[in-house]
Design a protein around this motif. Structure first.
Motif, PDB file in Angstrom:
ATOM      1  N   GLU A  38      17.523  -2.893 -65.227  1.00 34.25           N
ATOM      2  CA  GLU A  38      16.607  -3.128 -66.350  1.00 34.25           C
ATOM      3  C   GLU A  38      15.423  -2.191 -66.188  1.00 34.25           C
ATOM      4  O   GLU A  38      14.954  -1.953 -65.074  1.00 34.25           O
ATOM      5  CB  GLU A  38      16.116  -4.574 -66.354  1.00 34.25           C
ATOM      6  N   LEU A  39      14.943  -1.661 -67.307  1.00 40.66           N
ATOM      7  CA  LEU A  39      13.800  -0.756 -67.294  1.00 40.66           C
ATOM      8  C   LEU A  39      12.737  -1.270 -68.247  1.00 40.66           C
ATOM      9  O   LEU A  39      13.055  -1.784 -69.323  1.00 40.66           O
ATOM     10  CB  LEU A  39      14.213   0.651 -67.725  1.00 40.66           C
ATOM     11  N   ARG A  40      11.493  -1.103 -67.859  1.00 37.96           N
ATOM     12  CA  ARG A  40      10.358  -1.374 -68.736  1.00 37.96           C
ATOM     13  C   ARG A  40       9.460  -0.159 -68.647  1.00 37.96           C
ATOM     14  O   ARG A  40       9.062   0.236 -67.546  1.00 37.96           O
ATOM     15  CB  ARG A  40       9.602  -2.615 -68.286  1.00 37.96           C
ATOM     16  N   GLY A  41       9.173   0.449 -69.802  1.00 38.93           N
ATOM     17  CA  GLY A  41       8.340   1.641 -69.772  1.00 38.93           C
ATOM     18  C   GLY A  41       7.922   2.060 -71.162  1.00 38.93           C
ATOM     19  O   GLY A  41       8.328   1.470 -72.163  1.00 38.93           O
ATOM     20  N   MET A  52      16.945   8.695 -73.815  1.00 32.96           N
ATOM     21  CA  MET A  52      15.526   8.378 -73.924  1.00 32.96           C
ATOM     22  C   MET A  52      14.727   8.977 -72.787  1.00 32.96           C
ATOM     23  O   MET A  52      15.255   9.170 -71.695  1.00 32.96           O
ATOM     24  CB  MET A  52      15.314   6.857 -73.923  1.00 32.96           C
ATOM     25  N   VAL A  53      13.468   9.240 -73.060  1.00 35.86           N
ATOM     26  CA  VAL A  53      12.513   9.619 -72.032  1.00 35.86           C
ATOM     27  C   VAL A  53      11.468   8.512 -71.985  1.00 35.86           C
ATOM     28  O   VAL A  53      10.823   8.224 -72.992  1.00 35.86           O
ATOM     29  CB  VAL A  53      11.849  10.977 -72.336  1.00 35.86           C
ATOM     30  N   LEU A  54      11.342   7.885 -70.815  1.00 38.19           N
ATOM     31  CA  LEU A  54      10.374   6.811 -70.618  1.00 38.19           C
ATOM     32  C   LEU A  54       9.345   7.253 -69.589  1.00 38.19           C
ATOM     33  O   LEU A  54       9.672   7.951 -68.625  1.00 38.19           O
ATOM     34  CB  LEU A  54      11.047   5.539 -70.110  1.00 38.19           C
ATOM     35  N   GLY A  55       8.113   6.825 -69.770  1.00 36.27           N
ATOM     36  CA  GLY A  55       7.053   7.084 -68.814  1.00 36.27           C
ATOM     37  C   GLY A  55       6.543   5.771 -68.242  1.00 36.27           C
ATOM     38  O   GLY A  55       6.726   4.715 -68.836  1.00 36.27           O
ATOM     39  N   GLU A  56       5.908   5.848 -67.080  1.00 41.08           N
ATOM     40  CA  GLU A  56       5.349   4.667 -66.407  1.00 41.08           C
ATOM     41  C   GLU A  56       6.390   3.551 -66.335  1.00 41.08           C
ATOM     42  O   GLU A  56       6.181   2.440 -66.811  1.00 41.08           O
ATOM     43  CB  GLU A  56       4.100   4.188 -67.134  1.00 41.08           C
ATOM     44  N   VAL A  57       7.527   3.865 -65.724  1.00 39.25           N
ATOM     45  CA  VAL A  57       8.704   2.996 -65.751  1.00 39.25           C
ATOM     46  C   VAL A  57       8.761   2.095 -64.521  1.00 39.25           C
ATOM     47  O   VAL A  57       8.547   2.536 -63.403  1.00 39.25           O
ATOM     48  CB  VAL A  57       9.989   3.849 -65.800  1.00 39.25           C
ATOM     49  N   GLU A  58       9.064   0.820 -64.778  1.00 36.87           N
ATOM     50  CA  GLU A  58       9.391  -0.119 -63.707  1.00 36.87           C
ATOM     51  C   GLU A  58      10.878  -0.415 -63.815  1.00 36.87           C
ATOM     52  O   GLU A  58      11.348  -0.925 -64.831  1.00 36.87           O
ATOM     53  CB  GLU A  58       8.596  -1.412 -63.831  1.00 36.87           C
ATOM     54  N   GLU A  59      11.632  -0.077 -62.776  1.00 40.14           N
ATOM     55  CA  GLU A  59      13.077  -0.290 -62.741  1.00 40.14           C
ATOM     56  C   GLU A  59      13.375  -1.505 -61.880  1.00 40.14           C
ATOM     57  O   GLU A  59      12.861  -1.633 -60.772  1.00 40.14           O
ATOM     58  CB  GLU A  59      13.765   0.944 -62.158  1.00 40.14           C
ATOM     59  N   THR A  60      14.194  -2.409 -62.399  1.00 41.26           N
ATOM     60  CA  THR A  60      14.609  -3.597 -61.658  1.00 41.26           C
ATOM     61  C   THR A  60      16.124  -3.543 -61.514  1.00 41.26           C
ATOM     62  O   THR A  60      16.843  -3.442 -62.507  1.00 41.26           O
ATOM     63  CB  THR A  60      14.197  -4.878 -62.396  1.00 41.26           C
ATOM     64  N   ILE A  61      16.588  -3.606 -60.268  1.00 38.82           N
ATOM     65  CA  ILE A  61      18.021  -3.547 -59.985  1.00 38.82           C
ATOM     66  C   ILE A  61      18.436  -4.865 -59.346  1.00 38.82           C
ATOM     67  O   ILE A  61      17.823  -5.310 -58.374  1.00 38.82           O
ATOM     68  CB  ILE A  61      18.353  -2.389 -59.034  1.00 38.82           C
ATOM     69  N   THR A  77      16.766  -8.695 -55.614  1.00 40.59           N
ATOM     70  CA  THR A  77      16.215  -7.822 -56.636  1.00 40.59           C
ATOM     71  C   THR A  77      15.450  -6.690 -55.976  1.00 40.59           C
ATOM     72  O   THR A  77      14.646  -6.919 -55.077  1.00 40.59           O
ATOM     73  CB  THR A  77      15.255  -8.611 -57.555  1.00 40.59           C
ATOM     74  N   VAL A  78      15.715  -5.471 -56.434  1.00 38.42           N
ATOM     75  CA  VAL A  78      15.021  -4.289 -55.929  1.00 38.42           C
ATOM     76  C   VAL A  78      14.214  -3.714 -57.088  1.00 38.42           C
ATOM     77  O   VAL A  78      14.746  -3.528 -58.191  1.00 38.42           O
ATOM     78  CB  VAL A  78      16.022  -3.235 -55.407  1.00 38.42           C
ATOM     79  N   LYS A  79      12.929  -3.456 -56.864  1.00 42.61           N
ATOM     80  CA  LYS A  79      12.075  -2.884 -57.904  1.00 42.61           C
ATOM     81  C   LYS A  79      11.579  -1.520 -57.460  1.00 42.61           C
ATOM     82  O   LYS A  79      11.198  -1.342 -56.298  1.00 42.61           O
ATOM     83  CB  LYS A  79      10.891  -3.791 -58.204  1.00 42.61           C
ATOM     84  N   ARG A  80      11.603  -0.568 -58.393  1.00 42.65           N
ATOM     85  CA  ARG A  80      11.092   0.781 -58.130  1.00 42.65           C
ATOM     86  C   ARG A  80      10.251   1.215 -59.318  1.00 42.65           C
ATOM     87  O   ARG A  80      10.480   0.772 -60.448  1.00 42.65           O
ATOM     88  CB  ARG A  80      12.239   1.775 -57.950  1.00 42.65           C
ATOM     89  N   ASN A  81       9.295   2.079 -59.066  1.00 43.13           N
ATOM     90  CA  ASN A  81       8.460   2.631 -60.124  1.00 43.13           C
ATOM     91  C   ASN A  81       8.693   4.132 -60.223  1.00 43.13           C
ATOM     92  O   ASN A  81       8.860   4.809 -59.204  1.00 43.13           O
ATOM     93  CB  ASN A  81       6.979   2.352 -59.848  1.00 43.13           C
ATOM     94  N   HIS A  82       8.723   4.635 -61.462  1.00 38.74           N
ATOM     95  CA  HIS A  82       8.926   6.055 -61.734  1.00 38.74           C
ATOM     96  C   HIS A  82       7.850   6.515 -62.709  1.00 38.74           C
ATOM     97  O   HIS A  82       7.539   5.811 -63.678  1.00 38.74           O
ATOM     98  CB  HIS A  82      10.300   6.313 -62.356  1.00 38.74           C
TER      99      HIS A  82
END
Length: 100
Positions: A38-41, A52-61, A77-82
């Motif tokens: 899941e991505l939020r950005g 899509m191009v997303l900025g300030e993204v929080e990725e949840t795996i 749950t693993v969370k990463r920021n991009h």
């Protein structure tokens, strides 16, 4: 005399499926993807394939491991920021605009 503007106000209507995505440009969106990701950005750009191009993204795996001895499923749950992320459209399952 003061000038009167005859320009019509911006119409924000949806007549095509991708219009909903267009209305979400420069706003935060939620993207559900294949592989339990899941991505939020902030949506910067997209095309007709939903690349899509997303900025300030929080990725949840969501990672599911199986204990080999008990065969019990362990979910973590693993969370990463991009800072910036390109998403290939064929991996997108759902795009949700921000709540208004």
């Amino acid at each position: 005399m003061a000038e009167v503007s005859s320009a019509a106000p911006e119409v924000r209507e949806t007549t095509q499926p991708l219009d909903l995505v267009r209305l979400s440009l420069d706003e935060r969106i939620f993207v559900k993807m294949r592989g339990d990701r899941e991505l939020r950005g902030k949506l910067h750009a997209y095309d007709q394939h939903l690349n899509m191009v997303l900025g300030e993204v929080e990725e949840t795996i969501l990672v599911v491991d199986v204990n080999e001895e008990t065969y019990e499923e362990i979910v973590r749950t693993v969370k990463r920021n991009h800072e910036m992320l390109f998403i290939r459209g064929d991996s997108v399952i759902l795009v949700a605009p921000p709540t208004r």
